[in-house]
Design an enzyme around this catalytic site. Sequence first.
Site, PDB file in Angstrom:
ATOM      1  CB  CYS A  40      65.750  28.495  17.938  1.00 58.20           C
ATOM      2  SG  CYS A  40      64.660  29.573  18.850  1.00 58.20           S
ATOM      3  CG  HIS A  63      63.773  25.193  17.065  1.00 53.75           C
ATOM      4  ND1 HIS A  63      64.027  25.085  18.413  1.00 53.75           N
ATOM      5  CD2 HIS A  63      63.058  26.339  16.908  1.00 53.75           C
ATOM      6  CE1 HIS A  63      63.501  26.117  19.038  1.00 53.75           C
ATOM      7  NE2 HIS A  63      62.895  26.889  18.145  1.00 53.75           N
ATOM      8  CG  ASN A 105      60.767  27.834  21.103  1.00 56.56           C
ATOM      9  OD1 ASN A 105      61.929  27.468  21.290  1.00 56.56           O
ATOM     10  ND2 ASN A 105      60.447  28.739  20.191  1.00 56.56           N
TER      11      ASN A 105
HETATM   12  O1  UT7 Z   1      61.747  29.680  17.912  1.00 51.79           O
HETATM   13  C1  UT7 Z   1      61.896  30.079  16.564  1.00 51.79           C
HETATM   14  C2  UT7 Z   1      61.139  31.280  16.200  1.00 51.79           C
HETATM   15  N1  UT7 Z   1      59.738  31.244  16.565  1.00 51.79           N
HETATM   16  C3  UT7 Z   1      58.831  30.775  15.747  1.00 51.79           C
HETATM   17  O2  UT7 Z   1      59.137  30.242  14.699  1.00 51.79           O
HETATM   18  C4  UT7 Z   1      57.396  30.993  16.127  1.00 51.79           C
HETATM   19  C5  UT7 Z   1      56.558  31.098  14.901  1.00 51.79           C
HETATM   20  N2  UT7 Z   1      55.197  31.499  15.136  1.00 51.79           N
HETATM   21  C6  UT7 Z   1      54.217  30.727  15.666  1.00 51.79           C
HETATM   22  O3  UT7 Z   1      54.480  29.641  16.142  1.00 51.79           O
HETATM   23  C7  UT7 Z   1      52.799  31.206  15.603  1.00 51.79           C
HETATM   24  O4  UT7 Z   1      52.745  32.363  14.786  1.00 51.79           O
HETATM   25  C8  UT7 Z   1      52.167  31.548  16.995  1.00 51.79           C
HETATM   26  C9  UT7 Z   1      51.908  30.255  17.773  1.00 51.79           C
HETATM   27  C10 UT7 Z   1      53.063  32.457  17.783  1.00 51.79           C
HETATM   28  C11 UT7 Z   1      50.817  32.224  16.790  1.00 51.79           C
HETATM   29  O5  UT7 Z   1      49.960  31.418  15.999  1.00 51.79           O
HETATM   30  P1  UT7 Z   1      49.201  32.030  14.745  1.00 51.79           P
HETATM   31  O6  UT7 Z   1      48.350  30.965  14.208  1.00 51.79           O
HETATM   32  O7  UT7 Z   1      50.231  32.640  13.859  1.00 51.79           O
HETATM   33  O8  UT7 Z   1      48.290  33.115  15.421  1.00 51.79           O
HETATM   34  P2  UT7 Z   1      48.244  34.699  15.178  1.00 51.79           P
HETATM   35  O9  UT7 Z   1      49.443  35.355  15.758  1.00 51.79           O
HETATM   36  O10 UT7 Z   1      47.920  34.960  13.726  1.00 51.79           O
HETATM   37  O11 UT7 Z   1      46.976  35.086  16.023  1.00 51.79           O
HETATM   38  C12 UT7 Z   1      45.680  34.589  15.699  1.00 51.79           C
HETATM   39  C13 UT7 Z   1      44.713  35.050  16.767  1.00 51.79           C
HETATM   40  C14 UT7 Z   1      44.811  36.540  17.084  1.00 51.79           C
HETATM   41  O12 UT7 Z   1      43.506  37.020  17.344  1.00 51.79           O
HETATM   42  P3  UT7 Z   1      42.691  37.834  16.235  1.00 51.79           P
HETATM   43  O13 UT7 Z   1      43.531  39.028  15.906  1.00 51.79           O
HETATM   44  O14 UT7 Z   1      42.543  36.892  15.077  1.00 51.79           O
HETATM   45  O15 UT7 Z   1      41.419  38.144  16.930  1.00 51.79           O
HETATM   46  C15 UT7 Z   1      45.619  36.579  18.372  1.00 51.79           C
HETATM   47  O16 UT7 Z   1      45.353  37.705  19.151  1.00 51.79           O
HETATM   48  O17 UT7 Z   1      44.987  34.361  18.011  1.00 51.79           O
HETATM   49  C16 UT7 Z   1      45.123  35.325  19.054  1.00 51.79           C
HETATM   50  N3  UT7 Z   1      46.073  34.810  20.053  1.00 51.79           N
HETATM   51  C17 UT7 Z   1      45.692  34.037  21.082  1.00 51.79           C
HETATM   52  N4  UT7 Z   1      44.486  33.585  21.457  1.00 51.79           N
HETATM   53  C18 UT7 Z   1      44.437  32.789  22.563  1.00 51.79           C
HETATM   54  C19 UT7 Z   1      47.420  34.970  20.090  1.00 51.79           C
HETATM   55  N5  UT7 Z   1      47.916  34.318  21.154  1.00 51.79           N
HETATM   56  C20 UT7 Z   1      46.859  33.741  21.782  1.00 51.79           C
HETATM   57  C21 UT7 Z   1      46.758  32.913  22.915  1.00 51.79           C
HETATM   58  N6  UT7 Z   1      45.529  32.477  23.275  1.00 51.79           N
HETATM   59  N7  UT7 Z   1      47.815  32.552  23.667  1.00 51.79           N
END
Ligand code: UT7
Length: 324
Positions: free
Chosen positions: A112, A251, A281
Amino acid sequence: MKNVGIIAVGEYIPKKILTNKDLEKMVDTSDEWITTRTGIKERHLVEKEAASDLAVGAALDALKSSGLAAADLDLIIVATITPDMQFPSTACFVQAKIGAKKALCFDISAACAGFVYALATAQQFISSGVCKNALVVGSEVLSSITDWKDRNTCVLFGDGAGAAILSEVKSGGIMATYLGSNGEMTRLLNVPAGGSRMPASHETIDTRMHYIKMQGNELFKLAVTIMTEAAEEVLRRAGLKFSDVDLVIPHQANARIIMAVAKKLGLAEEKIYLNIEKFGNMSSASTATALCEAVKEGKVKKGDIILLDAFGAGLVWGASIIKW
Ligand code: UT7
């Protein structure tokens, strides 16, 4: 050393749109979750095009407003993690398609942060007098490495390309750059198979190892910290203060990351350029197309101070200060 600036920008976004509502039919997710957690509403995806096809679209768009012909380019750098092929470089495909016969061509793999890395590299070639006019493109077909069964990742990515033409300028241009890497964190975001570590096999296909694997949560925190530090460091190198910056082009991985960085830096929301809602992204193409759109929308005026700030897999990060 010569002053090097961006004399034109361009972009190419494939037509097909995949909305959050479409994704609801593919994996267990919701428009509400994607919107509130990421800021993304839709993304564009290729139908048949490869990274070089998108790059050519962006390159021709940039050339049109540069006053230069493809034959005037003596350097082409494509930043991509989704090249047409493992080799030759995507830049070589671009060269042939646009007819930039005298250009030297190579790709940069800095995820990225690839566009910022490529800008800094092109700047070195021009400021040292090795090259005169450079085409820098960030081009990605992330849909080709996205696991459409993994809701943790498939809602995040899109396809597109952004380009910049760089030449010597009388004043201004790229005032400072800060690039960095931390190879201890490769496990957080990668595509495990398809390289020499794990060549393609039936097993790698069956276990879905050719797709993006990401530890989103850990990356999120690192992105906020590192993008904040990168912005502070590049400003220090440029001898400027945050109040001197007219527009920040970050980014576009997650709107919450961007707003957390803005808050830490004490930057007003209207100084931050956001287009993640439309594109998701696009890795190296995100910063490139955001810059292009900001220019085309009239948000960047002559003399403005622009801060580019990118972070991604590696880890890698890159920030630049450009006087427009
Ligand atoms: O490009 C440069 C590098 N990339 C980044 O910098 C990305 C950085 N990360 C992020 O943007 C975020 O961490 C994400 C958008 C990927 C995820 O958001 P989050 O708030 O960190 O969510 P999480 O991974 O902690 O997941 C929270 C919950 C989980 O459920 P439980 O375990 O709490 O029941 C996931 O299973 O959300 C669930 N979940 C979803 N639910 C509905 C994960 N993906 C989804 C989804 N739809 N698509």
